[in-house]
Design a protein around this motif. Structure first.
Motif, mmCIF file in Angstrom:
data_model
loop_
_atom_site.group_PDB
_atom_site.id
_atom_site.type_symbol
_atom_site.label_atom_id
_atom_site.label_comp_id
_atom_site.label_asym_id
_atom_site.label_seq_id
_atom_site.Cartn_x
_atom_site.Cartn_y
_atom_site.Cartn_z
ATOM 1 N N GLN A 158 0.844 -1.195 0.000
ATOM 2 C CA GLN A 158 0.000 0.000 0.000
ATOM 3 C C GLN A 158 0.880 1.246 0.000
ATOM 4 N N SER A 208 -2.415 6.246 0.137
ATOM 5 C CA SER A 208 -3.566 5.533 -0.422
ATOM 6 C C SER A 208 -4.247 4.684 0.650
ATOM 7 N N THR A 209 -5.501 4.327 0.395
ATOM 8 C CA THR A 209 -6.225 3.413 1.281
ATOM 9 C C THR A 209 -6.354 2.028 0.652
ATOM 10 N N TRP A 227 -5.057 -1.549 -0.712
ATOM 11 C CA TRP A 227 -4.009 -2.572 -0.597
ATOM 12 C C TRP A 227 -3.983 -3.398 -1.871
#
Length: 307
Positions: free
Chosen positions: A222, A226-227, A229
């Motif tokens: 990740q 960013s959120t 994965w």
């Protein structure tokens, strides 16, 4: 924390990794605090004590200080205090530490001690000594039992041994979360790109953090901002097929395109797929990488089915 509790139930330790054993201990602190009508507190240190006492000591840490702070706060403890460990503090005897730090500074009335925890100058004293000093100072000292999984005590040193031998699955069970490294993506040797497997070369932000055993791993990756994965495969090793000598950490992010050089990437380990091997030709390595990718994708599909 700005407002210190008065009085409180506390525990103290380095808490490297904040693993399931640590959380078992902290749960005991929280329960004791609730029974006693006091606040709960965790006291930890910013530096590994041995690093202060031995300038050439390089600790193999399970997490960064930033990660440790986050993990400890997630336990729901009322107060977290991170002490700056220096040579002056290292000279305090256990009794002096209990008097000056626990009693005078933090108003500790009850101290819950981990089953293997020792503190004070040279760590020469144990639970019976702490209990005796506590009686003199008005601090009740409580011994916490070890937390075990399948009969094995959960400890930071045990988890380090697992990671050192590449047993990531077991290490993650003991940690209670996936072991994770974070660093900046830097330029690599480009061999992976030539083979159709472009990789992000990870330059660790904390060089004291333990790197798992050489090999190929299924990972999740990740970008820090960013959120999302992404699934990935990571190779840790010296690139023996290309005559390398220095250890590199290279992650091929599956189904991802984009220039991420200079960005911060965190990589969470899922499973070790195989050991690092030297191949006779780059094409033989490419064929193996295709098999690795297929195996990793199958591994993630099994995880999805179980979720």
């Amino acid at each position: 924390m700005n407002t210190l509790p008065q009085p409180c139930v506390a525990t103290i330790g380095f808490f490297d990794g904040v693993h399931r054993g640590h959380r078992f201990l902290i749960d005991h602190v929280k329960a004791e605090a609730e029974r006693s009508g006091m606040a709960s507190m965790v006291i930890t240190f910013d530096e590994h004590p041995r690093r202060v006492l031995q300038s050439n000591f390089q600790p193999d840490l399970l997490c960064t200080l930033e990660s440790k702070r986050t993990l400890l706060l997630e336990t729901g403890i009322d107060h977290l205090e991170i002490l700056h460990f220096n040579k002056e503090m290292s000279q305090l005897s256990a009794r002096e530490f209990m008097k000056q730090i626990l009693q005078d500074k933090f108003h500790v009335r009850k101290l819950v001690i981990g089953y293997d925890n020792r503190f004070g100058h040279n760590r020469s004293e144990g639970f019976d000594d702490y209990a005796r000093y506590g009686q003199e100072l008005g601090i009740e000292v409580i011994h916490n039992e070890a937390f075990t999984i399948d009969g094995e005590k959960v400890s930071s040193s045990a988890i380090r041994r697992m990671i050192n031998r590449g047993d990531i699955g077991k290490a993650n069970r003991f940690l209670g979360y996936p072991y994770t490294l974070m660093g900046k993506v830097t330029g690599g040797h480009q061999e992976g790109r030539k083979l159709g497997f472009p990789t992000a070369n990870l330059n660790l932000a904390n060089h004291a953090q333990l790197v798992p055993a050489p090999g190929v791993y299924a990972v999740r990756a990740q970008l820090k901002q960013s959120t999302v994965w992404h699934r990935g495969m990571m190779n840790i090793g010296t690139r023996p097929t290309f005559g390398g000598t220095e250890t590199t950490l290279e992650t091929h992010i599956l189904d991802f395109r984009g220039n991420i050089y200079g960005q911060i990437l965190q990589v969470s380990f899922v499973q070790r797929i195989r050991e690092e091997r030297k191949f006779d030709t780059p094409s033989a390595l490419k064929a193996q990488l295709e098999k690795d990718k297929q195996q990793i994708e199958q591994r993630f599909e099994k995880l999805s089915d179980n979720e």
